[in-house]
Design a protein around this motif. Structure first.
Motif, PDB file in Angstrom:
ATOM      1  N   THR A  27      13.866-101.072  46.618  1.00  0.00           N
ATOM      2  CA  THR A  27      14.581 -99.584  46.674  1.00  0.00           C
ATOM      3  C   THR A  27      14.737 -99.366  45.301  1.00  0.00           C
ATOM      4  OG1 THR A  27      16.949-100.121  46.838  1.00  0.00           O
ATOM      5  CG2 THR A  27      15.110 -99.764  48.931  1.00  0.00           C
ATOM      6  N   GLY A  28      14.628 -97.882  44.829  1.00  0.00           N
ATOM      7  CA  GLY A  28      14.733 -97.362  43.574  1.00  0.00           C
ATOM      8  C   GLY A  28      16.388 -97.375  43.550  1.00  0.00           C
ATOM      9  N   THR A  29      17.221 -96.952  44.408  1.00  0.00           N
ATOM     10  CA  THR A  29      18.610 -97.422  44.480  1.00  0.00           C
ATOM     11  C   THR A  29      19.137 -97.782  45.712  1.00  0.00           C
ATOM     12  OG1 THR A  29      19.178 -95.104  45.393  1.00  0.00           O
ATOM     13  CG2 THR A  29      18.930 -95.375  42.768  1.00  0.00           C
ATOM     14  N   THR A  32      18.668 -95.244  48.806  1.00  0.00           N
ATOM     15  CA  THR A  32      17.349 -94.727  49.586  1.00  0.00           C
ATOM     16  C   THR A  32      16.998 -95.864  50.814  1.00  0.00           C
ATOM     17  OG1 THR A  32      16.299 -96.067  47.889  1.00  0.00           O
ATOM     18  CG2 THR A  32      16.631 -93.572  47.548  1.00  0.00           C
ATOM     19  N   TYR A  43      17.669 -88.477  53.497  1.00  0.00           N
ATOM     20  CA  TYR A  43      16.755 -88.299  52.828  1.00  0.00           C
ATOM     21  C   TYR A  43      15.499 -88.083  54.142  1.00  0.00           C
ATOM     22  CZ  TYR A  43      18.768 -90.249  48.673  1.00  0.00           C
ATOM     23  OH  TYR A  43      19.552 -90.771  47.626  1.00  0.00           O
ATOM     24  N   VAL A 143      11.746 -89.208  50.139  1.00  0.00           N
ATOM     25  CA  VAL A 143      11.449 -90.571  49.420  1.00  0.00           C
ATOM     26  C   VAL A 143      10.158 -91.268  49.950  1.00  0.00           C
ATOM     27  CG1 VAL A 143      12.266 -92.831  49.731  1.00  0.00           C
ATOM     28  CG2 VAL A 143      14.081 -91.035  49.742  1.00  0.00           C
ATOM     29  N   GLY A 176      10.804 -95.552  47.132  1.00  0.00           N
ATOM     30  CA  GLY A 176      10.917 -94.851  45.919  1.00  0.00           C
ATOM     31  C   GLY A 176      11.913 -93.868  45.360  1.00  0.00           C
ATOM     32  N   GLN A 177      11.970 -93.321  44.323  1.00  0.00           N
ATOM     33  CA  GLN A 177      12.853 -92.577  43.703  1.00  0.00           C
ATOM     34  C   GLN A 177      12.818 -91.256  44.456  1.00  0.00           C
ATOM     35  OE1 GLN A 177      15.476 -92.878  41.938  1.00  0.00           O
ATOM     36  NE2 GLN A 177      15.019 -94.940  40.918  1.00  0.00           N
ATOM     37  N   PRO A 178      13.790 -90.342  44.835  1.00  0.00           N
ATOM     38  CA  PRO A 178      13.661 -89.267  45.745  1.00  0.00           C
ATOM     39  C   PRO A 178      12.973 -88.257  44.868  1.00  0.00           C
ATOM     40  CG  PRO A 178      15.853 -90.022  45.926  1.00  0.00           C
ATOM     41  CD  PRO A 178      15.274 -90.935  44.851  1.00  0.00           C
ATOM     42  N   GLN A 221       6.672 -95.977  38.461  1.00  0.00           N
ATOM     43  CA  GLN A 221       7.852 -95.789  39.076  1.00  0.00           C
ATOM     44  C   GLN A 221       8.770 -96.916  38.589  1.00  0.00           C
ATOM     45  OE1 GLN A 221       8.602 -94.251  42.692  1.00  0.00           O
ATOM     46  NE2 GLN A 221       8.432 -92.124  42.220  1.00  0.00           N
ATOM     47  N   LEU A 226      12.197-103.594  39.548  1.00  0.00           N
ATOM     48  CA  LEU A 226      13.159-103.270  40.824  1.00  0.00           C
ATOM     49  C   LEU A 226      12.802-104.597  41.708  1.00  0.00           C
ATOM     50  CD1 LEU A 226      12.631 -99.813  41.744  1.00  0.00           C
ATOM     51  CD2 LEU A 226      14.663-100.713  40.611  1.00  0.00           C
TER      52      LEU A 226
END
Length: 236
Positions: A27-29, A32, A43, A143, A176-178, A221, A226
Motif C-alpha cells: 500500500t502507498g500508506t 489505504t 475511500y 484508490v 495506490g495513492q488516492p 507511483q 514500497l
C-alpha cells in the motif's frame, strides 16, 4: 434458496483455497488498506471485475461496502460478499440511478466503497465514469488497485474472465495513492480523471504481475520502493 446454497459452497471452497496462499499486500500508506481496522479514512476502491475474488478473500473486511449489479447474477455475488462481511448496494457503474446514488452517498460517510468500473457489462478493464463522478460528489479519494497471481485459473464468463488463484501460489495486492476529484470538476475534467485512473490502473497491473513473478516493479507511483511495507497475512 438455491442461489444462497451455491454461494455458501463457493465461498467455502475459496476460503479453504486462500488458506494455502502466500499473500503480499503493498500500500502507498497503511490508511489505504481496506483490511486495516484502525484506519480512520474512507475511500472509493477501484477494482477490475475479473480480479474481484482476490480482495474479497484476501483479508478480513471491517467496514466495506460494494456496488453490485442489479441483474440476476448480482444476487449470487451479493450473497458471497455478505459471507465476507461486505455490505452491498445494488446498481450499475455505468448509470447510477437516483436511489442507488442516495445509498452510496450515505454509505461513503462511514464505510469504504468498492466499485468495479468495468462491470457489469464491460468492456473488460475499461474505466467507466461512475466512480470518478462519485468521487467528485463525495470528496472521497479513489484508490486504484491491482491484483495478480503467480499461478491461476481463468474462469471464462460471458464478457470477462474470473481470476482464481491455484493452491500454494502467491498473490500480490496493490493499493495506490488516492486520487481526489474536485467538487467543481467540469465534464471535461471528469473525462480527464477517468483517463488518469485508467492509466494508473494499467501500470499497477503490470507492477502487480511483476511482483507476483518475483520481479521488480517499475512504476511512476514508486510501487517498487514500497515493497518494504509488504504485509504477509493469513486468512482468519
Amino acid at each position: 434458496m438455491l442461489t444462497v446454497l451455491v454461494a455458501y459452497a463457493f465461498a467455502g471452497l475459496l476460503w479453504i483455497l486462500f488458506r494455502t496462499l502466500r499473500i503480499k499486500i503493498v500500500t502507498g500508506t497503511p490508511e489505504t488498506s481496506p483490511f486495516n481496522r484502525d484506519s480512520h479514512e474512507r475511500y472509493l476502491y477501484c477494482v477490475w471485475h475479473d480480479s474481484i475474488v482476490l480482495p474479497v478473500f484476501g483479508g478480513r473486511h471491517w467496514c466495506t461496502t460494494a456496488l453490485t449489479s442489479s441483474h440476476r447474477d448480482g444476487s449470487f455475488v451479493a450473497s458471497i460478499l455478505g459471507l465476507r462481511n461486505i455490505q452491498t448496494v445494488r446498481g450499475s457503474t455505468n448509470r447510477i440511478r437516483t436511489t442507488a446514488l442516495r445509498q452510496l452517498l450515505q454509505t461513503v460517510q462511514s464505510r469504504h466503497l468498492v466499485i468495479t468500473p468495468d462491470g457489469p457489462r464491460g468492456p473488460n478493464r475499461t474505466m467507466s465514469s461512475g466512480i470518478v463522478y462519485l468521487a467528485s460528489r463525495t470528496g472521497r479519494g479513489i484508490v486504484p488497485t491491482a491484483f495478480a497471481c503467480s499461478n491461476c485459473w481463468r474462469w471464462q464468463g460471458t464478457w470477462s474472465e474470473l481470476i482464481i488463484p491455484k493452491p500454494f501460489s502467491t498473490i500480490v495486492m496493490l493499493a495506490g495513492q488516492p486520487i481526489f476529484v474536485p467538487a467543481d470538476a467540469t465534464r471535461d475534467d471528469l473525462h480527464a480523471y477517468v483517463e488518469e485512473v485508467q492509466t494508473v490502473m494499467n501500470q499497477m497491473d503490470l507492477d502487480s504481475q511483476a511482483l507476483a513473478n518475483g520481479q521488480t516493479a517499475d512504476s511512476h507511483q514508486e510501487v517498487a520502493s514500497l515493497e518494504s511495507n509488504v504485509a504477509k497475512e493469513r486468512i482468519r
